[in-house]
Design a protein around this motif. Structure first.
Motif, PDB file in Angstrom:
ATOM      1  N   LEU A   1       6.341 -32.709  26.879  1.00  0.00           N
ATOM      2  CA  LEU A   1       6.222 -33.402  25.397  1.00  0.00           C
ATOM      3  C   LEU A   1       6.260 -34.434  25.242  1.00  0.00           C
ATOM      4  CD1 LEU A   1       5.196 -32.448  23.169  1.00  0.00           C
ATOM      5  CD2 LEU A   1       7.238 -32.543  22.065  1.00  0.00           C
ATOM      6  N   ILE A   2       7.616 -35.717  26.377  1.00  0.00           N
ATOM      7  CA  ILE A   2       7.551 -36.971  26.355  1.00  0.00           C
ATOM      8  C   ILE A   2       6.986 -37.603  26.617  1.00  0.00           C
ATOM      9  CG2 ILE A   2       8.994 -38.794  26.165  1.00  0.00           C
ATOM     10  CD1 ILE A   2      11.071 -36.553  25.465  1.00  0.00           C
ATOM     11  N   ALA A   3       5.887 -37.107  28.015  1.00  0.00           N
ATOM     12  CA  ALA A   3       5.246 -37.482  28.712  1.00  0.00           C
ATOM     13  C   ALA A   3       3.920 -37.357  28.115  1.00  0.00           C
ATOM     14  CB  ALA A   3       5.491 -37.060  30.443  1.00  0.00           C
ATOM     15  N   GLY A   4       3.773 -36.416  27.774  1.00  0.00           N
ATOM     16  CA  GLY A   4       2.240 -36.529  26.862  1.00  0.00           C
ATOM     17  C   GLY A   4       2.277 -38.164  25.693  1.00  0.00           C
ATOM     18  N   MET A   5       3.347 -37.833  24.813  1.00  0.00           N
ATOM     19  CA  MET A   5       3.252 -38.576  23.794  1.00  0.00           C
ATOM     20  C   MET A   5       3.617 -40.461  24.560  1.00  0.00           C
ATOM     21  SD  MET A   5       5.802 -37.057  20.951  1.00  0.00           S
ATOM     22  CE  MET A   5       7.294 -37.836  21.907  1.00  0.00           C
TER      23      MET A   5
END
Length: 188
Positions: free
Chosen positions: A7-11
């Motif tokens: 999720l953090i990588a996607g953001m």
């Protein structure tokens, strides 16, 4: 942890890519590109997720424990934890599972076979597949109130006191169901 990292990588990727898209193709088209990319990634991962669902097995005894009245209100995750903590035991025909006045540390559910419940030497009940016993001593922390003997070869799934109490006392509806079951047995 893996889900949160993804999720953090996607953001991070989105926050880097969106300003470039806005400056080159505009806001609406940039949002459409990002949305389409997310949709394409989700569609590409669907087959892998289905394969994981097929490979991941439910723990042995889950369906059996799900049929126990005071376990029924428990969340699926708690039921799975109970099933993983359960132990499969075989008792030969004529053998005693436990005696009246024994200390009770286990709760039992019959997977296969039949058992007889007796109090003071007199039979009071016959139990079969799906029936459970041992909850009074376990939940009320008192000696066993009856003797349970295998009428045929029994296959039992047992769950220890620590696991049952953690599951039942941590869930109001399950605790109320358990108290109701114990009360009905004691009044009968």
């Amino acid at each position: 942890g893996a889900v949160e990292s993804t999720l953090i990588a996607g953001m991070a990727v989105g926050s880097l890519a969106m300003p470039l898209l806005i400056s080159t193709v505009g806001l609406r088209t940039g949002l459409a590109v990002i949305g389409g990319s997310v949709l394409a990634l989700a569609a590409a991962g669907t087959a892998r997720l289905r394969r994981i669902d097929l490979v991941a097995l439910a723990p042995a005894g889950l369906e059996l424990l799900r049929c126990v009245p005071f376990f029924a209100p428990l969340p699926e995750r708690t039921l799975e934890r109970l099933a993983r903590a359960s132990v499969l035991t075989t008792v030969a025909s004529g053998e005693v599972v436990f005696l009246e006045s024994d200390h009770g540390d286990d709760f039992f559910v019959i997977e296969r076979g039949e058992a007889t419940v007796s109090i003071a030497g007199g039979a009071v009940a016959a139990l079969g597949p799906g029936d459970s016993f041992g909850e009074i001593a376990l939940l009320r922390d008192q000696p066993r109130m009856a003797t349970v003997t295998a009428s045929s070869q029994l296959v039992l799934r047992s769950v220890g006191r620590r696991h049952v109490l953690a599951a039942v006392t941590g869930h109001d509806e399950a605790r109320a169901q358990a108290d109701g079951v114990v009360s009905r047995i004691l009044t009968a």
